[in-house]
Write a protein that holds these residues in place. Structure first.
Motif, PDB file in Angstrom:
ATOM      1  N   MET A  34      37.338  -4.705 -12.890  1.00 50.46           N
ATOM      2  CA  MET A  34      38.298  -4.540 -12.276  1.00 50.46           C
ATOM      3  C   MET A  34      38.920  -5.920 -11.469  1.00 50.46           C
ATOM      4  O   MET A  34      37.936  -6.411 -11.049  1.00 50.46           O
ATOM      5  N   ALA A  35      39.948  -6.172 -11.363  1.00 45.78           N
ATOM      6  CA  ALA A  35      40.306  -7.402 -10.825  1.00 45.78           C
ATOM      7  C   ALA A  35      40.159  -7.390  -9.210  1.00 45.78           C
ATOM      8  O   ALA A  35      39.949  -8.380  -8.713  1.00 45.78           O
ATOM      9  N   GLY A  36      39.933  -6.160  -8.501  1.00 41.85           N
ATOM     10  CA  GLY A  36      39.462  -6.127  -7.037  1.00 41.85           C
ATOM     11  C   GLY A  36      37.903  -5.971  -7.061  1.00 41.85           C
ATOM     12  O   GLY A  36      37.794  -5.495  -6.036  1.00 41.85           O
ATOM     13  N   HIS A  37      37.215  -6.577  -7.894  1.00 42.38           N
ATOM     14  CA  HIS A  37      35.879  -6.523  -7.733  1.00 42.38           C
ATOM     15  C   HIS A  37      35.252  -5.151  -7.914  1.00 42.38           C
ATOM     16  O   HIS A  37      34.894  -4.503  -7.036  1.00 42.38           O
ATOM     17  N   GLY A  38      35.273  -4.436  -8.984  1.00 44.22           N
ATOM     18  CA  GLY A  38      34.717  -3.300  -9.493  1.00 44.22           C
ATOM     19  C   GLY A  38      34.600  -3.038 -10.652  1.00 44.22           C
ATOM     20  O   GLY A  38      34.736  -3.930 -11.595  1.00 44.22           O
ATOM     21  N   ILE A  39      34.582  -1.738 -11.148  1.00 45.53           N
ATOM     22  CA  ILE A  39      34.424  -1.541 -12.592  1.00 45.53           C
ATOM     23  C   ILE A  39      34.983  -0.378 -12.885  1.00 45.53           C
ATOM     24  O   ILE A  39      35.413   0.717 -12.077  1.00 45.53           O
ATOM     25  N   VAL A  40      35.896  -0.133 -14.044  1.00 43.59           N
ATOM     26  CA  VAL A  40      36.701   0.948 -14.693  1.00 43.59           C
ATOM     27  C   VAL A  40      35.928   1.607 -15.915  1.00 43.59           C
ATOM     28  O   VAL A  40      35.726   0.726 -16.890  1.00 43.59           O
ATOM     29  N   LEU A  41      35.621   2.751 -15.821  1.00 42.34           N
ATOM     30  CA  LEU A  41      35.160   3.446 -16.970  1.00 42.34           C
ATOM     31  C   LEU A  41      36.494   4.212 -17.661  1.00 42.34           C
ATOM     32  O   LEU A  41      37.070   5.047 -17.032  1.00 42.34           O
ATOM     33  N   ASP A  42      36.844   3.876 -19.134  1.00 41.32           N
ATOM     34  CA  ASP A  42      37.867   4.557 -19.708  1.00 41.32           C
ATOM     35  C   ASP A  42      37.202   5.454 -20.518  1.00 41.32           C
ATOM     36  O   ASP A  42      36.452   5.170 -21.599  1.00 41.32           O
ATOM     37  N   ILE A  43      37.382   6.909 -20.290  1.00 42.22           N
ATOM     38  CA  ILE A  43      36.589   7.891 -21.004  1.00 42.22           C
ATOM     39  C   ILE A  43      37.732   8.557 -21.885  1.00 42.22           C
ATOM     40  O   ILE A  43      38.722   9.101 -21.115  1.00 42.22           O
ATOM     41  N   THR A  44      37.069   8.756 -22.969  1.00 42.38           N
ATOM     42  CA  THR A  44      38.133   9.734 -24.140  1.00 42.38           C
ATOM     43  C   THR A  44      37.287  10.925 -24.323  1.00 42.38           C
ATOM     44  O   THR A  44      36.264  10.796 -24.890  1.00 42.38           O
ATOM     45  N   ASN A  45      37.752  12.041 -24.158  1.00 46.55           N
ATOM     46  CA  ASN A  45      37.359  13.359 -24.148  1.00 46.55           C
ATOM     47  C   ASN A  45      37.773  14.012 -25.592  1.00 46.55           C
ATOM     48  O   ASN A  45      38.989  14.609 -25.638  1.00 46.55           O
ATOM     49  N   VAL A  79      37.809   6.301 -14.833  1.00 49.41           N
ATOM     50  CA  VAL A  79      37.060   6.602 -13.440  1.00 49.41           C
ATOM     51  C   VAL A  79      36.843   5.313 -12.807  1.00 49.41           C
ATOM     52  O   VAL A  79      36.132   4.054 -13.885  1.00 49.41           O
ATOM     53  N   GLU A  80      37.042   4.810 -11.370  1.00 50.87           N
ATOM     54  CA  GLU A  80      36.956   3.619 -11.035  1.00 50.87           C
ATOM     55  C   GLU A  80      35.895   3.627  -9.949  1.00 50.87           C
ATOM     56  O   GLU A  80      35.456   4.611  -8.954  1.00 50.87           O
ATOM     57  N   PHE A  81      34.908   2.495  -9.793  1.00 53.71           N
ATOM     58  CA  PHE A  81      34.054   2.171  -8.784  1.00 53.71           C
ATOM     59  C   PHE A  81      34.356   0.736  -8.058  1.00 53.71           C
ATOM     60  O   PHE A  81      34.722  -0.039  -8.963  1.00 53.71           O
ATOM     61  N   SER A  82      34.498   0.728  -6.933  1.00 55.12           N
ATOM     62  CA  SER A  82      34.594  -0.510  -6.099  1.00 55.12           C
ATOM     63  C   SER A  82      33.065  -1.158  -5.910  1.00 55.12           C
ATOM     64  O   SER A  82      32.323  -0.387  -5.670  1.00 55.12           O
ATOM     65  N   ALA A  83      33.067  -2.372  -5.729  1.00 53.47           N
ATOM     66  CA  ALA A  83      31.877  -3.229  -5.538  1.00 53.47           C
ATOM     67  C   ALA A  83      31.700  -3.133  -3.783  1.00 53.47           C
ATOM     68  O   ALA A  83      32.787  -3.773  -3.286  1.00 53.47           O
ATOM     69  N   SER A  84      30.684  -2.682  -3.358  1.00 54.34           N
ATOM     70  CA  SER A  84      30.409  -2.690  -2.016  1.00 54.34           C
ATOM     71  C   SER A  84      29.972  -4.050  -1.389  1.00 54.34           C
ATOM     72  O   SER A  84      29.743  -4.027  -0.163  1.00 54.34           O
ATOM     73  N   SER A  85      29.349  -4.669  -2.300  1.00 55.51           N
ATOM     74  CA  SER A  85      28.653  -5.951  -1.841  1.00 55.51           C
ATOM     75  C   SER A  85      28.623  -6.887  -3.041  1.00 55.51           C
ATOM     76  O   SER A  85      29.277  -6.705  -3.876  1.00 55.51           O
ATOM     77  N   ILE A  86      27.984  -8.006  -2.811  1.00 57.63           N
ATOM     78  CA  ILE A  86      27.799  -8.943  -3.855  1.00 57.63           C
ATOM     79  C   ILE A  86      27.115  -8.615  -5.105  1.00 57.63           C
ATOM     80  O   ILE A  86      27.118  -9.035  -6.063  1.00 57.63           O
ATOM     81  N   GLY A  87      26.386  -7.510  -4.875  1.00 56.01           N
ATOM     82  CA  GLY A  87      25.442  -6.851  -5.880  1.00 56.01           C
ATOM     83  C   GLY A  87      26.451  -6.066  -6.755  1.00 56.01           C
ATOM     84  O   GLY A  87      25.772  -5.836  -7.844  1.00 56.01           O
ATOM     85  N   GLY A  88      27.508  -6.035  -6.552  1.00 53.24           N
ATOM     86  CA  GLY A  88      28.384  -5.282  -7.489  1.00 53.24           C
ATOM     87  C   GLY A  88      28.111  -3.719  -7.656  1.00 53.24           C
ATOM     88  O   GLY A  88      27.970  -2.977  -6.599  1.00 53.24           O
ATOM     89  N   VAL A  89      28.215  -3.233  -8.656  1.00 51.21           N
ATOM     90  CA  VAL A  89      28.284  -1.771  -9.230  1.00 51.21           C
ATOM     91  C   VAL A  89      27.037  -1.602  -9.745  1.00 51.21           C
ATOM     92  O   VAL A  89      27.044  -2.068 -10.877  1.00 51.21           O
ATOM     93  N   LYS A  90      26.131  -0.728  -9.154  1.00 54.70           N
ATOM     94  CA  LYS A  90      24.883  -0.191  -9.986  1.00 54.70           C
ATOM     95  C   LYS A  90      24.646   1.186 -10.073  1.00 54.70           C
ATOM     96  O   LYS A  90      24.644   1.521  -8.840  1.00 54.70           O
ATOM     97  N   GLY A  91      24.217   1.585 -10.707  1.00 53.26           N
ATOM     98  CA  GLY A  91      23.840   3.063 -10.927  1.00 53.26           C
ATOM     99  C   GLY A  91      24.205   3.900 -12.375  1.00 53.26           C
ATOM    100  O   GLY A  91      24.381   3.191 -13.159  1.00 53.26           O
TER     101      GLY A  91
END
Length: 101
Positions: A34-45, A79-91
């Protein structure tokens, strides 16, 4: 029951195309930053099953979209996740079909 899973690495880390976790004809996903420091999962079912969140293990980052939103049968969901720190999104997060769970 069927299951769909997704894992995310650190912020900006390129992710390879997702391996099929159920079957290639059921669910596919791809990730983008994401442009705002995060990640987007594009899911097709591709299935006739609706999936609901069953669990998560987020080491860093937070939901930016509604975690209760289902992955609709025959639909596409982001599905979107935002980074809460410089560590980004992990999990990891996972969904199960609501017909058999």
């Amino acid at each position: 029951s069927s299951c769909a899973c997704a894992c995310a690495g650190g912020f900006g880390a390129p992710l390879p195309p997702a391996p099929p976790l159920v079957a290639s004809s059921v669910v596919s996903w791809r990730a983008g930053v994401m442009a705002g420091h995060g990640i987007v999962l594009d899911i097709t079912n591709y299935s006739d099953r609706t999936f609901r969140l069953d669990g998560e293990m987020l080491a860093s980052g937070a939901w930016a979209s509604d975690p209760a939103a289902p992955i609709a049968a025959g639909g596409r969901t982001q599905v979107e996740f935002s980074a809460s720190s410089i560590g980004g999104v992990k999990g990891a997060v996972w969904w199960v079909d609501d017909n058999k769970h």
